[in-house]
Design a protein around this motif. Structure first.
Motif, PDB file in Angstrom:
ATOM      1  N   GLY A  34       0.776  -1.225   0.000  1.00 25.18           N
ATOM      2  CA  GLY A  34       0.000   0.000   0.000  1.00 25.18           C
ATOM      3  C   GLY A  34       0.812   1.281   0.000  1.00 25.18           C
ATOM      4  N   GLU A  35       2.129   1.180  -0.008  1.00 24.17           N
ATOM      5  CA  GLU A  35       3.004   2.354  -0.029  1.00 24.17           C
ATOM      6  C   GLU A  35       3.548   2.570  -1.439  1.00 24.17           C
ATOM      7  N   VAL A  36       3.565   3.795  -1.872  1.00 28.85           N
ATOM      8  CA  VAL A  36       4.127   4.144  -3.177  1.00 28.85           C
ATOM      9  C   VAL A  36       5.540   4.674  -2.961  1.00 28.85           C
ATOM     10  N   TYR A  37       6.465   4.203  -3.799  1.00 26.70           N
ATOM     11  CA  TYR A  37       7.828   4.713  -3.750  1.00 26.70           C
ATOM     12  C   TYR A  37       8.374   4.812  -5.168  1.00 26.70           C
ATOM     13  N   PHE A  38       9.498   5.488  -5.293  1.00 31.02           N
ATOM     14  CA  PHE A  38      10.112   5.714  -6.589  1.00 31.02           C
ATOM     15  C   PHE A  38      11.459   5.013  -6.633  1.00 31.02           C
ATOM     16  N   GLU A  39      11.709   4.349  -7.736  1.00 31.64           N
ATOM     17  CA  GLU A  39      13.001   3.710  -7.964  1.00 31.64           C
ATOM     18  C   GLU A  39      13.609   4.359  -9.208  1.00 31.64           C
ATOM     19  N   VAL A  40      14.792   4.922  -9.032  1.00 30.48           N
ATOM     20  CA  VAL A  40      15.453   5.631 -10.112  1.00 30.48           C
ATOM     21  C   VAL A  40      16.791   4.973 -10.390  1.00 30.48           C
ATOM     22  N   HIS A  41      17.015   4.616 -11.647  1.00 23.29           N
ATOM     23  CA  HIS A  41      18.304   4.075 -12.074  1.00 23.29           C
ATOM     24  C   HIS A  41      18.982   5.121 -12.955  1.00 23.29           C
TER      25      HIS A  41
ATOM     26  N   SER B 122      26.915   3.719 -12.299  1.00 27.98           N
ATOM     27  CA  SER B 122      25.518   3.332 -12.156  1.00 27.98           C
ATOM     28  C   SER B 122      25.047   3.629 -10.735  1.00 27.98           C
ATOM     29  N   VAL B 123      23.831   4.175 -10.629  1.00 28.17           N
ATOM     30  CA  VAL B 123      23.260   4.510  -9.325  1.00 28.17           C
ATOM     31  C   VAL B 123      21.824   4.024  -9.290  1.00 28.17           C
ATOM     32  N   ARG B 124      21.429   3.449  -8.176  1.00 25.56           N
ATOM     33  CA  ARG B 124      20.028   3.082  -7.940  1.00 25.56           C
ATOM     34  C   ARG B 124      19.583   3.848  -6.699  1.00 25.56           C
ATOM     35  N   VAL B 125      18.538   4.645  -6.865  1.00 25.46           N
ATOM     36  CA  VAL B 125      18.004   5.451  -5.774  1.00 25.46           C
ATOM     37  C   VAL B 125      16.575   5.000  -5.505  1.00 25.46           C
ATOM     38  N   VAL B 126      16.263   4.765  -4.247  1.00 26.52           N
ATOM     39  CA  VAL B 126      14.896   4.441  -3.834  1.00 26.52           C
ATOM     40  C   VAL B 126      14.465   5.510  -2.848  1.00 26.52           C
ATOM     41  N   THR B 127      13.304   6.124  -3.115  1.00 28.01           N
ATOM     42  CA  THR B 127      12.826   7.192  -2.241  1.00 28.01           C
ATOM     43  C   THR B 127      11.305   7.163  -2.150  1.00 28.01           C
ATOM     44  N   PHE B 128      10.806   7.629  -1.034  1.00 28.31           N
ATOM     45  CA  PHE B 128       9.364   7.722  -0.836  1.00 28.31           C
ATOM     46  C   PHE B 128       8.860   9.137  -1.122  1.00 28.31           C
ATOM     47  N   LYS B 129       9.779  10.044  -1.384  1.00 24.39           N
ATOM     48  CA  LYS B 129       9.421  11.427  -1.714  1.00 24.39           C
ATOM     49  C   LYS B 129       9.459  11.594  -3.228  1.00 24.39           C
ATOM     50  N   ASP B 130       8.980  12.717  -3.686  1.00 28.63           N
ATOM     51  CA  ASP B 130       8.981  12.995  -5.125  1.00 28.63           C
ATOM     52  C   ASP B 130      10.393  13.041  -5.690  1.00 28.63           C
ATOM     53  N   VAL B 131      10.481  12.719  -6.969  1.00 30.17           N
ATOM     54  CA  VAL B 131      11.731  12.800  -7.716  1.00 30.17           C
ATOM     55  C   VAL B 131      11.495  13.757  -8.876  1.00 30.17           C
ATOM     56  N   ASN B 132      12.407  14.678  -9.057  1.00 27.69           N
ATOM     57  CA  ASN B 132      12.313  15.631 -10.154  1.00 27.69           C
ATOM     58  C   ASN B 132      13.382  15.279 -11.185  1.00 27.69           C
TER      59      ASN B 132
END
Length: 99
Positions: free
Chosen positions: A53-60, A78-88
């Motif tokens: 039920g939680e939304v998160y963002f995964e950015v590669h 290479s970078v993998r970022v996981v965050t629960f806040k917005d990504v711009n």
């Protein structure tokens, strides 16, 4: 070390980091801003995920540069970022690259 010395040291580090940014920004196509970091990258894959039920963002990110004054090496393959806040994510135009 006095408080003034520490503040001067931090100011010098920030200025050096800005100068490095100014020198490398032309090498990248994207700016990525998360809650904790600022990146320059040439390839970005942003995925919206959900779990329990939680939304998160995964950015590669590929071929990236990290705005972090405390990192000894800011270029990363290479970078993998996981965050629960917005990504711009913004694509840089060539006009923006001339500072």
């Amino acid at each position: 070390m006095s408080a003034a010395d520490l503040e001067n040291y931090e100011n010098d580090m920030e200025l050096a980091l800005y100068r490095e940014y100014r020198d490398v920004v032309q090498l990248f196509s994207y700016v990525v801003e998360t809650e904790r970091r600022f990146y320059l990258a040439n390839r970005v894959d942003l995925q919206v995920r959900s779990a329990a039920g939680e939304v998160y963002f995964e950015v590669h990110l590929q071929d990236a540069w990290v705005w972090d004054v405390y990192r000894s090496k800011r270029f990363v393959k290479s970078v993998r970022v996981v965050t629960f806040k917005d990504v711009n994510v913004e694509e840089l135009s060539r006009e923006e690259l001339s500072i």
